[in-house]
Design an enzyme around this catalytic site. Structure first.
Site, short mmCIF file in Angstrom:
data_model
loop_
_atom_site.label_atom_id
_atom_site.label_comp_id
_atom_site.label_asym_id
_atom_site.label_seq_id
_atom_site.Cartn_x
_atom_site.Cartn_y
_atom_site.Cartn_z
CG HIS A 101 -0.25 0.32 2.50
ND1 HIS A 101 0.52 -0.61 3.15
CD2 HIS A 101 -0.18 1.45 3.24
CE1 HIS A 101 1.01 -0.08 4.25
NE2 HIS A 101 0.61 1.18 4.33
C1 UD1 Z 1 -2.35 5.42 5.87
C2 UD1 Z 1 -1.07 5.92 6.54
C3 UD1 Z 1 0.00 4.86 6.44
C4 UD1 Z 1 -0.49 3.53 6.98
C5 UD1 Z 1 -1.76 3.15 6.24
C6 UD1 Z 1 -2.33 1.85 6.73
C7 UD1 Z 1 -0.59 8.34 6.44
C8 UD1 Z 1 0.27 9.34 5.81
N1 UD1 Z 1 -0.56 7.11 5.87
O1 UD1 Z 1 -2.06 5.24 4.49
O2 UD1 Z 1 1.13 5.27 7.20
O3 UD1 Z 1 0.52 2.57 6.78
O4 UD1 Z 1 -2.72 4.18 6.45
O5 UD1 Z 1 -3.46 1.49 5.99
O6 UD1 Z 1 -1.26 8.63 7.40
N2 UD1 Z 1 -9.60 4.53 1.92
C9 UD1 Z 1 -10.74 3.79 1.97
N3 UD1 Z 1 -11.27 3.48 3.19
C10 UD1 Z 1 -10.70 3.85 4.35
C11 UD1 Z 1 -9.54 4.61 4.31
C12 UD1 Z 1 -8.96 4.93 3.09
O7 UD1 Z 1 -11.28 3.41 0.94
O8 UD1 Z 1 -11.25 3.53 5.44
C13 UD1 Z 1 -8.99 4.86 0.60
C14 UD1 Z 1 -9.24 6.26 0.14
O9 UD1 Z 1 -9.45 6.22 -1.22
C15 UD1 Z 1 -7.95 6.97 0.42
C16 UD1 Z 1 -6.92 5.86 0.26
O10 UD1 Z 1 -7.58 4.68 0.69
O11 UD1 Z 1 -7.74 8.04 -0.43
C17 UD1 Z 1 -5.69 6.07 1.08
O12 UD1 Z 1 -6.03 6.28 2.48
P1 UD1 Z 1 -5.11 7.24 3.40
O13 UD1 Z 1 -5.59 7.20 4.80
O14 UD1 Z 1 -4.94 8.56 2.73
O15 UD1 Z 1 -3.69 6.59 3.31
P2 UD1 Z 1 -3.23 5.10 3.42
O16 UD1 Z 1 -2.59 4.74 2.13
O17 UD1 Z 1 -4.31 4.20 3.96
#
Ligand code: UD1
Length: 364
Positions: free
Chosen positions: A207
């Protein structure tokens, strides 16, 4: 009663906070307040962990959701600032890990004069293109209590001029959670649901933006995973960030590679435990595989968790996906690192952390 605000936001935070909250409950003068920023919000990325880990329903969910980093961090700061304004008597804010919620809430607290405790302080990849590295550095700089999982973290903090008196080597609370739930995780036999034989398959998670945000790079990784699937069955639970990119590439899987939705804590732990090897770019999984004694191949050029290499089962592959298949083949040929467990990864880190937190706030 002294109020301690405990902040969680994203998936890897939940298993770190659970043992700390449980241990804080044993101090009659402490009132923990659990705040969820809502950085992660899906059933599979958030709620299932509360149920499985026995975490209380958060006292407040700030419902921030996803956005660009600056916007997401800013929105968390605005909402958390209002919360601290309301909870004027809060004595301490506890943040865990290195996600945007960690840094945002630490900054807000310090600006309001509320002391900050950072759990998992001092980890450094020395790669400032990683959003988490910035979050780690900023959070440590503004924290009053810094809890380290390993001695290398203490050295990093010393090099950055952080007063040793603020730093406590306590071990790894995420491993407390692993030890608490391992028997239940094993009993679920999640591997059988995916028709995977014990010690006969690989689990893959990806991820990191550096691996999945660029289509050409992700394409090369998926090609290597198809090669891995020819060596042994592969289970690949897909993070939402990765799913979006894979959909763009039209990747539907390959022979030997099973794709699935993100898994809950217990199923995933059980699957890691019975895997022949794990391939990942996650920080937490490098630590969990070390605690389980399962060989881990990390698809990154660096790690902020070097102890998983020097005293664990982790091996860095660099950022070239061509390294995946040869590294997996050598594990299948029996070239596996010895099982060891870093000291203080003993299931009692949450108790050690809570003791310091409770003593630091005292009775009101
Ligand atoms: C975040 C953390 C990362 C951690 C990871 C674990 C930061 C900078 N990054 O990254 O350190 O390792 O979480 O998962 O804080 N989304 C969903 N459902 C959710 C949450 C997210 O569909 O419940 C999707 C959204 O499209 C979002 C994308 O996942 O834009 C990324 O989510 P985000 O929280 O921005 O970053 P992660 O890649 O999950």
């Amino acid at each position: 009663m002294s109020e301690i605000i405990c902040v969680v936001g994203a998936r890897p935070n939940f298993m770190k906070m659970a043992p700390i909250l449980a241990a804080l409950k044993t101090y009659p003068w402490v009132r923990p307040l659990l705040i969820h920023t809502g950085q992660h919000y899906d059933e599979a990325m958030s709620r299932v962990f509360f149920t499985e880990l026995g975490l209380p329903v958060p006292d407040r969910n700030l419902e921030i959701g996803s956005d660009a980093h600056g916007k997401q961090t800013g929105r968390i700061m605005i909402a958390f600032d209002s919360l601290l304004e309301e909870r004027a008597k809060a004595r301490l804010v506890v943040v865990v890990g290195d996600v945007n919620s960690t840094m945002a809430c630490a900054l807000v607290a310090v600006k309001r004069g509320v002391p900050v405790a950072h759990v998992e302080a001092g980890l450094r990849s020395r790669d400032r293109t990683m959003p988490e590295e910035i979050n780690r550095i900023v959070t440590d700089m503004v924290s009053d209590l810094l809890f380290a999982t390993s001695p290398d973290a203490i050295e990093n903090l010393a090099q950055e001029g952080i007063d040793r008196g603020k730093v406590h080597l306590v071990g790894n609370p995420m491993i407390d959670t692993l030890k608490t739930h391992l028997a239940a995780a094993r009993a679920r036999d999640a591997n059988a649901r995916f028709s995977l034989a014990p010690k006969g398959y690989a689990v893959v998670t990806l991820h990191r933006p550096s691996n999945v945000d660029d289509s050409a790079g992700l394409g090369r990784i998926l090609e290597a995973l198809s090669g891995l699937g020819r060596l042994l069955p592969v289970l690949f639970p897909i993070h939402p960030r990765t799913r979006e990119q894979m959909a763009r590439l039209g990747f539907q899987g390959a022979p030997g590679v099973t794709l699935c939705e993100p898994l809950g804590y217990l199923d995933f732990l059980g699957l890691m435990d019975k895997a022949k090897l794990v391939l990942t770019d996650s920080g937490g999984i490098q630590e969990e595989t070390t605690a389980l004694g399962v060989p881990c191949l990390t698809l990154r050029a660096n790690t902020e968790r070097p102890i998983t290499i020097t005293e664990g089962t982790n091996r860095l592959l660099g950022d070239d996906p061509a390294a995946i298949v040869p590294a997996a083949a050598s594990i299948l040929a029996g070239d596996v690192p010895p099982e060891r467990s870093p000291s203080l990864w003993d299931g009692k880190a949450g108790e050690r952390i809570a003791a310091v937190l409770a003593a630091s706030v005292g009775d009101d």
